[in-house]
Scaffold this motif. Structure first.
Motif, short mmCIF file in Angstrom:
data_model
loop_
_atom_site.label_atom_id
_atom_site.label_comp_id
_atom_site.label_asym_id
_atom_site.label_seq_id
_atom_site.Cartn_x
_atom_site.Cartn_y
_atom_site.Cartn_z
N ARG A 170 1.27 -1.68 -0.27
CA ARG A 170 0.40 0.10 0.01
C ARG A 170 0.56 1.21 0.25
O ARG A 170 0.61 2.13 -0.41
N SER A 171 2.12 1.11 0.77
CA SER A 171 3.10 1.87 0.22
C SER A 171 3.44 2.60 -0.68
O SER A 171 3.50 3.72 -1.15
N THR A 172 3.96 1.21 -1.17
CA THR A 172 4.61 1.37 -2.48
C THR A 172 3.88 1.61 -3.59
O THR A 172 4.03 2.15 -4.76
N ALA A 173 2.89 2.15 -3.39
CA ALA A 173 0.97 2.36 -4.43
C ALA A 173 1.30 3.96 -4.44
O ALA A 173 0.53 4.57 -4.89
N ASP A 174 2.09 4.45 -3.29
CA ASP A 174 2.01 6.13 -3.30
C ASP A 174 3.13 6.54 -3.60
O ASP A 174 3.84 5.92 -3.42
N PRO A 175 3.01 7.50 -4.73
CA PRO A 175 4.23 7.77 -6.08
C PRO A 175 4.93 8.24 -5.14
O PRO A 175 5.94 7.88 -6.12
N ARG A 176 4.98 9.10 -4.28
CA ARG A 176 5.94 9.40 -3.69
C ARG A 176 6.94 8.40 -2.99
O ARG A 176 8.27 8.54 -2.59
N GLN A 177 6.33 7.56 -2.32
CA GLN A 177 7.28 6.52 -1.26
C GLN A 177 7.69 5.12 -2.26
O GLN A 177 8.87 5.65 -2.22
N ARG A 178 6.68 5.01 -3.42
CA ARG A 178 7.50 3.98 -4.77
C ARG A 178 8.39 5.24 -4.88
O ARG A 178 9.65 4.25 -5.41
N GLN A 179 8.43 6.69 -5.65
CA GLN A 179 9.75 6.50 -5.83
C GLN A 179 11.03 6.99 -5.58
O GLN A 179 12.18 6.18 -5.48
N LYS A 180 11.02 7.39 -4.11
CA LYS A 180 11.85 7.24 -2.39
C LYS A 180 12.32 5.41 -3.02
O LYS A 180 13.46 5.13 -3.18
N LEU A 181 11.46 4.23 -2.76
CA LEU A 181 11.67 3.06 -3.09
C LEU A 181 12.74 2.62 -4.00
O LEU A 181 14.03 2.36 -4.42
N VAL A 182 12.38 3.10 -5.10
CA VAL A 182 12.62 2.62 -6.85
C VAL A 182 14.50 3.69 -6.63
O VAL A 182 14.85 3.27 -7.36
#
Length: 599
Positions: A55-67
């Motif tokens: 659910r957190s990686t579906a957040d665009p900002r969190q996803r961008q951080k993970l990438v």
């Protein structure tokens, strides 16, 4: 002063309370350890944590951080997707696409979510997954546990499609229009079509079921690309690929199919139920665009001499006449036509309003390209590229195709590319110890195929190659088909139209070029390597192999991402004859499974 004599229990009461607390904490920790490791509670907690992360990686900002963390090597692993995603196809998601328009089956075509809308996770295998049955045995049976979907067996078993038998699905080779088997059906077609002898090489099977027709044409050296949508049968293309038969998920709806013009020597429909004459014969026109001049069109089933479909059958014949197709035979519910070798006899008087496209039309544009209601001109390939004139297989693999000769320095580039890939594949086999030529590798994808040189160099191996030409690069896919090979257009900033776990080996030369804009500047990258490699992981089988060629800097980044998606990788020098700066990364996907109880 005398001492006050207190009872020992009172004297050490504070000390004992501290020891009790430490002991209780210790035994509590031990108990929690056993609960987490040896009971379903641990699995359910892990699954809950995984869902929270997704659910957190579906957040665009969190996803961008993970990438960014994965690319830099600071994120050790990417989490697994939930268990219900084992067969997930992002661009053919029925739950998402069912809300779209039904007109011309628009909702059953590709509709991809934006990367920011997609959780960044790895697709798990189903419970009980096993390394697939090896080719050629897989043509006849596959593991039931690898795709435990019984709908086709239950509904179509009486027609010889497939049946469950012990731990396997068995494929007798039948189909709706050939319940006695594809071999017998192909023998019937041989009366009218030159199946043997190398005249026909590339075929398209529309609405293919489990692709038995294409599977049994392989013995005649005819390479058939079978396609069907993701529909109520759910997994027909997945079954085809598990069997080792070339197949692809697609729908003939509002857009051109992702193939170049004049590619297929044979187009086949066995009860595919495509309304060829609807929308002013738009679908028949698309088939005509794909069929090589002099090629054969075979339609079995409705409406051919079918009860209560007299008008539909009459209209189908009228369209074929308008396009000057030669009627070869009507045999029961099967009709066979031959396309003329020169431009259609249009313009003529016809009830469908058919006419030739403008001379400026490029018939090979086919990536998200709307269907046209005009007939493609054949001047681009001329009569010398027609069926019966083009060199026979296998000679056509190495002869410079006409479409290559028309390119600037095309002959020299083609011949150099052929030599280069012959050397490279020999190096792969002799020095990198890839399992090419063994039963371990059957389904191969080349993600950046250009002229198909990599696939051509594998001629002697028992493999087939899906040659992908990126949609933003030169339109060389027609050259690949002229050589007698198959492939599709695709944009690698989107997921590919196939099920998870369908390829044994994925090869890509110049992986970074797949995500770059043709120009440069601030928008140099259209998407990122992490999403691309997660997609590669989705379509790669467990214990499958990836070969990536690129500059040392790109290979370093690829290696960091490979660790995060659980690949075991090694980096090698290029072949000695090469003068480029390339390095070669060879990776193997591990067979991992979700903990029991993960949902």
């Amino acid at each position: 002063m005398g001492h006050l004599n207190l009872p020992s229990s009172k004297r050490n009461n504070r000390q004992w309370r501290l020891l009790d607390f430490v002991s209780a904490a210790f035994f509590g920790a031990v108990l929690l350890f056993f609960l987490l490791v040896f009971t379903p509670l641990g699995d359910s907690l892990a699954a809950s944590g995984r869902q929270a992360l997704l659910r957190s990686t579906a957040d665009p900002r969190q996803r961008q951080k993970l990438v960014a963390l994965v690319e830099s090597g600071h994120q050790q692993t990417i989490e697994a997707c939930p268990a219900e995603s084992v067969d997930h196809m992002p661009c053919e998601d029925p739950r998402r696409n069912s809300q779209l328009s039904r007109e011309m089956n628009f909702y059953r075509e590709r509709h991809c979510p934006l990367p920011a809308e997609t959780p960044l996770c790895l697709i798990p295998p189903p419970d009980g997954y096993q390394i697939p049955v090896r080719w050629p045995e897989s043509l006849h049976k596959i593991w039931h546990s690898n795709m435990p979907h019984n709908k086709i067996a239950d509904r179509k078993g009486h027609q010889g499609w497939m049946k469950e038998e012990g731990p396997y699905f068995i494929f007798p080779g039948g189909g709706t229009m050939f319940p006695d088997g594809a071999v017998q059906y192909i023998d019937k077609l041989k009366q009218y079509i030159p199946i043997n002898g190398g005249i026909l090489r590339t075929a398209l099977d529309m609405g293919c079921g489990v692709a038995s027709f294409g599977g049994y044409l392989l013995s005649a050296d005819i390479l058939t690309l079978s396609f069907a949508p993701r529909d109520s049968h759910k997994s027909q293309i997945q079954f085809a690929l598990e069997r080792g038969i070339p197949a692809f998920v697609a729908m003939l709806g509002t857009r051109r199919l992702p193939f170049p013009a004049f590619s297929f020597d044979l187009v086949h429909c066995s009860r595919c139920l495509i309304p060829f004459t609807a929308y002013n014969a738009t679908y028949f026109i698309e088939v005509d665009r794909l069929l090589r001049p002099g090629g054969y069109l075979v339609i079995s089933g409705p409406p051919v001499q079918w009860p209560k479909q007299d008008k539909e059958w009459a209209d189908l014949q009228a369209v074929a006449r308008a396009l000057c197709y030669e009627l070869i035979a009507v045999d029961g519910n099967t009709v066979i036509w031959k396309k003329p070798t020169v431009d259609s006899c249009l313009p003529n008087q016809n009830e469908f309003g058919l006419d030739l496209c403008e001379e400026s039309d490029e018939p090979s544009y086919a990536w998200y390209f709307k269907l046209k209601k005009c007939v493609s001109r054949t001047f681009i390939v001329k009569g010398e590229n027609a069926v019966g004139t083009i060199p026979k297989w296998p000679k056509r693999l190495t002869v410079v195709p006409l479409r290559a000769a028309l390119m600037k320095s095309g002959v020299d580039v083609f011949e150099a590319d052929t030599r280069r890939w012959t050397r490279r594949v020999a190096y792969y086999k002799n020095s990198l110890n890839l399992k090419l030529g063994t039963p371990a590798i059957r389904n191969i994808m080349d993600m950046n195929a250009f002229f198909g040189g990599f696939a051509a160099a594998l001629l002697s191996d028992p493999v087939w190659v899906m040659n992908v030409v990126p949609s933003r690069k030169p339109l060389t896919l027609g050259i690949i088909y002229d050589r007698g090979l198959i492939g599709v257009y695709h944009d690698w900033c989107e997921p590919f139209s196939t099920y998870p776990r369908t390829y044994d080996l994925i090869h890509v030369a110049g992986i970074e070029s797949l995500i770059k804009h043709p120009g440069s500047g601030k928008s140099r990258y259209r998407c990122n390597l992490v999403d691309l490699m997660v997609e590669m992981d989705r379509i790669l089988r467990p214990e499958g192999t990836v070969v990536i060629r690129d500059s040392p800097e790109v290979i370093d980044k690829v290696g960091r991402i490979a660790r995060a998606i659980r690949w075991m990788s090694t980096v090698h020098d290029k072949e000695p004859e090469s003068h480029s700066r390339e390095k070669i990364l060879v990776a193997t996907k591990s067979l991992w499974k979700l903990p029991s109880g993960s949902n």
